[in-house]
Design a protein around this motif. Structure first.
Motif, PDB file in Angstrom:
ATOM      1  N   LYS A 289       0.726  -1.299  -0.498  1.00  0.00           N
ATOM      2  CA  LYS A 289       0.056   0.083   0.383  1.00  0.00           C
ATOM      3  C   LYS A 289       0.879   1.208   0.004  1.00  0.00           C
ATOM      4  CE  LYS A 289      -4.498  -1.019   1.536  1.00  0.00           C
ATOM      5  NZ  LYS A 289      -5.126   0.211   3.047  1.00  0.00           N
TER       6      LYS A 289
ATOM      7  N   ARG B 254       3.030   2.110  -1.580  1.00  0.00           N
ATOM      8  CA  ARG B 254       3.888   3.258  -2.136  1.00  0.00           C
ATOM      9  C   ARG B 254       2.995   3.199  -3.140  1.00  0.00           C
ATOM     10  NH1 ARG B 254       9.033   2.466  -3.780  1.00  0.00           N
ATOM     11  NH2 ARG B 254       8.109   1.235  -5.935  1.00  0.00           N
ATOM     12  N   GLY B 255       1.977   3.784  -3.146  1.00  0.00           N
ATOM     13  CA  GLY B 255       0.290   3.986  -3.854  1.00  0.00           C
ATOM     14  C   GLY B 255       1.000   2.842  -5.056  1.00  0.00           C
ATOM     15  N   GLY B 256       0.532   1.796  -4.733  1.00  0.00           N
ATOM     16  CA  GLY B 256       0.312  -0.050  -4.410  1.00  0.00           C
ATOM     17  C   GLY B 256       1.568  -0.169  -5.870  1.00  0.00           C
ATOM     18  N   LYS B 257       2.252   0.498  -6.063  1.00  0.00           N
ATOM     19  CA  LYS B 257       3.363   0.305  -6.540  1.00  0.00           C
ATOM     20  C   LYS B 257       4.797  -0.721  -6.209  1.00  0.00           C
ATOM     21  CE  LYS B 257       1.704   3.387  -9.678  1.00  0.00           C
ATOM     22  NZ  LYS B 257       1.274   4.343  -9.415  1.00  0.00           N
ATOM     23  N   ARG B 258       4.718  -1.388  -6.959  1.00  0.00           N
ATOM     24  CA  ARG B 258       6.063  -2.744  -6.595  1.00  0.00           C
ATOM     25  C   ARG B 258       7.162  -2.565  -6.399  1.00  0.00           C
ATOM     26  NH1 ARG B 258       4.971  -7.663 -10.917  1.00  0.00           N
ATOM     27  NH2 ARG B 258       4.039  -5.613 -12.147  1.00  0.00           N
TER      28      ARG B 258
END
Lengths: 110, 882
Positions: A68, A70-74
């Protein structure tokens, strides 16, 4: 051949990746470097170096789990390859050899 | 938790990264930035976190992150550009009239832009030759006398320079420079007037003035050493080596200790020679006033703080020094400020006494540049309007082309790009033409005013050419923007169908608005020129309070005036002669400190030293008392003063009654003087200055002299020639420096005349462009309405009727412009310009309407000629073809 030699910063990044083990992703590497070297390390520079190291085959990377935070970024995690390890060891032994060549009495006088 | 959620990184920046970045890199990159963003949110706040995010988004635009397809996309568009160029070229050739209106209009206006760009680039290159230019400052003195701001001066005192060197920390170098080193250098029989400054060795460490020979560290150390520029050395010594030789200057011998490269053209200080400052210090050893804190009229001090110095700390140290020194004299306060080197040429107006460093050097205030830039922008915009206007008006003819392009798959973006490419192409063609015009106009601009000749070269440089091309592209985009948007919106179906003309005229309002703006601008320009010209003439004819007609002022340089006066008095054409220190009314000033009974109340008064013939020769009106009686031979023995009414008012001498003031004593520059006469107030300064207190004292032989000669002659040329031949006898070494008083006054206002010429030229351009545009519109509208006209004619309409019908619309537009332009100009002058001139004459109605009449006449001629042609044509011709 271009790529076998490590630049100073490249070497630091590579060492940091090795030290961080499973937590080696760009921001963490950046923080670690800033803490240890005491200079402000720019994320953009780290990114560029990571990219270059990967091109040279000294590191490999894969995307981690989505979180969550990182703005949903992997995250992209880096790992030192065998080639990378050899490069680091080469660099170290080169330095050790040179250190060993300094005659100690002369060194102390300086 | 909720509060944190409110802030997100700017989504457009995120999208921007996703757009350019390789998809495999995009995710973790945006993730990283997001992480940093959230961290920054806590530490430095939302606003700066967002800013950093945006900056980083652009920073990551690197060769390894960018998708290859972005480059390829650009290239495919490039492939289409060939096609765009071809269609644009064909289109240009097919409509020769409209194309030439566009190209000429743009070319003329772009010339203005080119001149301005060249001018700005030249100004920007001032003092950049100095390697340390960024950290060089000059000290500005702000002197306040008796709590009135007496002005900002570019000069300061020797003492200030010395104190800064001793006390201020963080400064690497200080150099003091003193004005007015001049004299006749004599080497053998070779005599050459030399002008320069007194300077210190540190000057060479601050400024980059390379030495050709000699040691820059020691060259200006010892008294009576002189450093010459290469040119000066060549003039004096020819091809022989000059170093180590002596130059006889007046009665003193100076040793040449160094030869330096000539001072670059783009330097704010210019000189032929530098003499060690220690020389002038030795000369004035016994003068206590020489190094006084308040003697700040002829030295400039340059500083170079060390690389990492805290400028604010230096500033506060400067104000501490000033505060300590100001305690000595409670009526005069001097503050020290630092002016960056690069702000000297383009920067605030500073006062300087005559002959100071950079006094004759170039200076322009940023306001003038903004005004010029604004005017040029308006003219260029006007030409762009023409392009936009005519392109949209002719839209119908290109509907089918666009329709076809769209039908076979062109997107909106591509159509937009096509029209932008077309307009950029036209503006590049116009650039070639305007470059020609640039070369034609350049000498005219430079010769507009003597100041400009000294200020700019306007030589082409690679940077300049790049700027020109960039400028042309910007103009092209500006001109083509609206047509591009308009054409990209065309619906292919309606383009092939029966496009209703009604729809085409949807943009009529826009076009009308453009015509109105163009004409408003034109009218404002023209009326401004007219008003400015009348005001300028009024200034020249202004009653200064003394007479200047047929008076020749001869600058005696260093010669004693007696021999000249004797010769002159024998000439029959010479009515009278007089001597004075300076010429007043042209902006020159000579100041002094005046006190009355209260020794603490001192005020800066303007002075001049004159002989007994000066007042009658110039027709000064004495309202009380009389002319000088005593003939002192030096300044010490001066005892009389003639003052103006303002002096009485300022000190309230004798209850402001001139008669009773006679015999009162005042102190001027520490000397007790008796008022023997009171003059009516007159303009000592220029017309824009308020009249202040003025005191005249007697001219003594130790002063420099300007001889005023009142001439009555039917052949001025011959008289002037014979006076010059007298000069040649007296001083063969120097050229004759003399000019008529009226001419000097005109020169003093040359900046106004230059400004009026520039605005006049711009208004000429504006009117030609507006006329061309109007012409195009009229041709177009009569062409499209040819059938209507023919039918009306068949039905029995008369020529007068038709002309009225066709021109009515344009006339309405012109009257709207007039209604906007005239009041705007009037108010602009009344509120903005004329209040700066306390003694102006009000704006007259005639000046306002002269411009309007001229514009109307030209517009009517054009509309009339076109509509007459249409009205006279044979209706059969237009009607028979369908």
């Amino acid at each position: 051949m271009k790529g076998t030699n490590l630049g100073e910063f490249e070497e630091l990044v590579l060492l940091t990746i090795a030290a961080l083990l499973n937590e080696a992703y760009s921001v963490a590497i950046c923080d670690e470097l800033s803490n240890h070297t005491g200079r402000s390390v720019k994320l953009g520079v780290v990114h560029a170096v990571l990219n270059r190291l990967e091109e040279k085959g000294l590191v490999k990377s894969e995307l981690g789990e989505a979180t969550k935070a990182r703005g949903g970024k992997r995250k992209r995690f880096y790992e030192v390859t065998m080639l990378g390890k050899t490069a680091l060891l080469n660099a170290k032994s080169l330095r050790d050899q040179l250190w060993a060549r300094i005659p100690s009495p002369a060194w102390k006088k300086m | 938790m909720k509060e944190k959620r409110r802030h997100h990184p700017p989504s457009w920046a995120q999208r921007f990264i996703e757009w350019y970045c390789k998809p495999e890199l995009a995710e973790d990159l945006t993730g990283d930035l997001h992480e940093c963003f959230e961290r920054n949110l806590h530490t430095i706040g939302a606003l700066r976190a967002k800013l950093i995010y945006i900056i980083d988004a652009f920073k990551f635009f690197r060769s390894y992150t960018v998708r290859k397809s972005i480059f390829t996309n650009l290239f495919t568009n490039n492939n289409m550009i060939g096609s765009y160029v071809k269609t644009s070229g064909r289109n240009t050739m097919r409509h020769k009239l409209f194309s030439s209106i566009n190209i000429f209009g743009l070319a003329i206006c772009m010339t203005v832009g080119l001149l301005l760009i060249a001018f700005l680039l030249d100004l920007r290159s001032y003092d950049r030759f100095n390697k340390n230019g960024e950290r060089i400052y000059r000290i500005t003195n702000i002197i306040t006398s008796n709590k009135e701001q007496s002005g900002k001066f570019a000069t300061t005192s020797l003492k200030a320079g010395k104190l800064i060197r001793e006390k201020v920390s963080g400064i690497e170098e200080v150099a003091i420079m003193r004005n007015n080193f001049s004299g006749d250098g004599r080497v053998g029989d070779n005599i050459l007037p030399i002008k320069g400054y007194w300077a210190e060795p540190s000057l060479f460490r601050i400024f980059t003035f390379p030495m050709v020979s000699g040691n820059s560290e020691t060259a200006l150390k010892d008294p009576y050493s002189i450093v010459l520029t290469e040119t000066a050395a060549k003039k004096l010594f020819g091809s022989q080596p000059a170093i180590g030789k002596t130059i006889q200057l007046d009665s003193l011998a100076y040793q040449v200790t160094g030869i330096m490269k000539d001072v670059p053209f783009f330097s704010h200080i210019n000189f032929e020679a530098l003499v060690s400052l220690s020389t002038v210090e030795q000369m004035n050893k016994n003068d206590q006033n020489f190094a006084a804190w308040t003697n700040m009229w002829s030295n400039s001090v340059y500083l170079m703080p060390s690389e990492k110095a805290d400028i604010d700390a230096i500033r506060s140290q400067l104000s501490n020094i000033a505060a300590a020194e100001n305690l000595a004299d409670e009526n005069t306060k001097i503050e020290l400020e630092m002016l960056p080197l690069y702000d000297i040429v383009v920067g605030e107006n500073l006062r300087q006494s005559e002959g100071g460093p950079g006094f004759s050097g170039p200076h322009i205030s940023p306001v003038v540049l903004w005004i010029l830039g604004g005017l040029a922008f308006v003219v260029i915009l006007s030409a762009c309007f023409n392009y936009t206007n005519l392109s949209i008006a002719r839209a119908m003819r290109r509907m089918k082309e666009i329709g076809l392009r769209k039908a076979i798959g062109a997107g909106k973006g591509q159509v937009r790009l096509q029209f932008l490419a077309e307009s950029v192409m036209i503006s590049l063609i116009a650039l070639l033409l305007s470059l020609l015009l640039f070369f034609v106009l350049r000498p005219m601009l430079i010769n507009l005013a003597p100041d400009l000749q000294r200020m700019v070269k306007l030589d082409l440089t690679p940077v300049m050419i790049a700027a020109f091309i960039l400028f042309a592209v910007i103009v092209g985009v500006l001109a083509g923007f609206l047509p591009a948007v308009f054409f990209s919106k065309i619906n292919p179906a309606s383009a092939f169908g029966n496009a209703s003309p009604v729809k085409m005229f949807r943009h009529l309002t826009l076009r009308r608005a453009m015509v109105v703006i163009q004409y408003t601008v034109t009218l404002i320009f023209i009326t401004t020129t007219a008003i400015g010209y009348v005001q300028y003439k009024n200034i020249l004819a202004f009653d200064l309070g003394f007479s200047t007609t047929n008076i020749l002022n001869i600058n005696m340089l260093n010669n004693k005036p007696d021999a000249m006066l004797k010769e002159l008095s024998e000439m029959p054409e010479v009515v009278a002669t007089s001597r004075s220190l300076i010429t007043t009314g042209v902006g020159n000033a000579w100041g002094g400190n005046m006190k009355y009974k209260d020794s603490h109340d001192s005020v800066l008064v303007m002075t001049n030293h004159i002989d007994e013939n000066y007042l009658p020769l110039h027709n000064y009106k004495l309202i009380a008392g009389g002319n000088f009686v005593a003939r002192p031979i030096n300044a010490e023995s001066t005892s009389e003063v003639i003052v103006n009414e303002e002096v009485l008012k300022r000190f309230n001498i004798a209850g402001n009654n001139p008669r009773n003031a006679i015999g009162e004593q005042i102190v001027l520059n520490g000397r007790k003087l008796t008022i023997i006469g009171v003059m009516r107030d007159f303009h000592y300064g220029k017309v824009e200055n308020l009249i202040g207190p003025v005191a005249y004292t007697y001219w003594t032989p130790e002063d420099r002299a300007i001889i005023s000669v009142k001439i009555q002659s039917s052949d001025m040329h011959a008289t002037l020639a014979s006076i010059e031949s007298i000069w040649k006898k007296i001083d063969p070494a120097h050229s004759f420096v003399a000019s008529f008083y009226d001419q000097e006054i005109e020169n003093a206002y040359s900046e106004f005349s230059a400004m009026i010429k520039i605005i006049g030229f711009l208004s000429f351009l504006a009117i030609s462009i507006a006329s061309m545009g109007l012409f195009g519109m009229v041709v177009y509208s009569t062409e499209t309405r040819l059938k209507e006209i023919s039918i009306r004619k068949v039905m029995g309409a008369g020529i007068g009727n038709l002309i009225f019908l066709l021109s009515r619309g344009f006339l309405v537009l012109l009257s709207v412009s007039a209604l906007i332009a005239l009041p705007v100009t009037y108010l602009f002058f009344q509120i903005m310009v004329l209040p700066n001139f306390p003694y102006h004459t009000p704006v007259q109605v005639t000046e306002l309407f002269v411009g309007l009449l001229a514009v109307l006449l030209i517009a009517l001629l054009m509309i009339g000629a076109q509509t007459l042609k249409a009205a006279k044509s044979n209706p059969i011709r237009a009607l028979k073809s369908e």
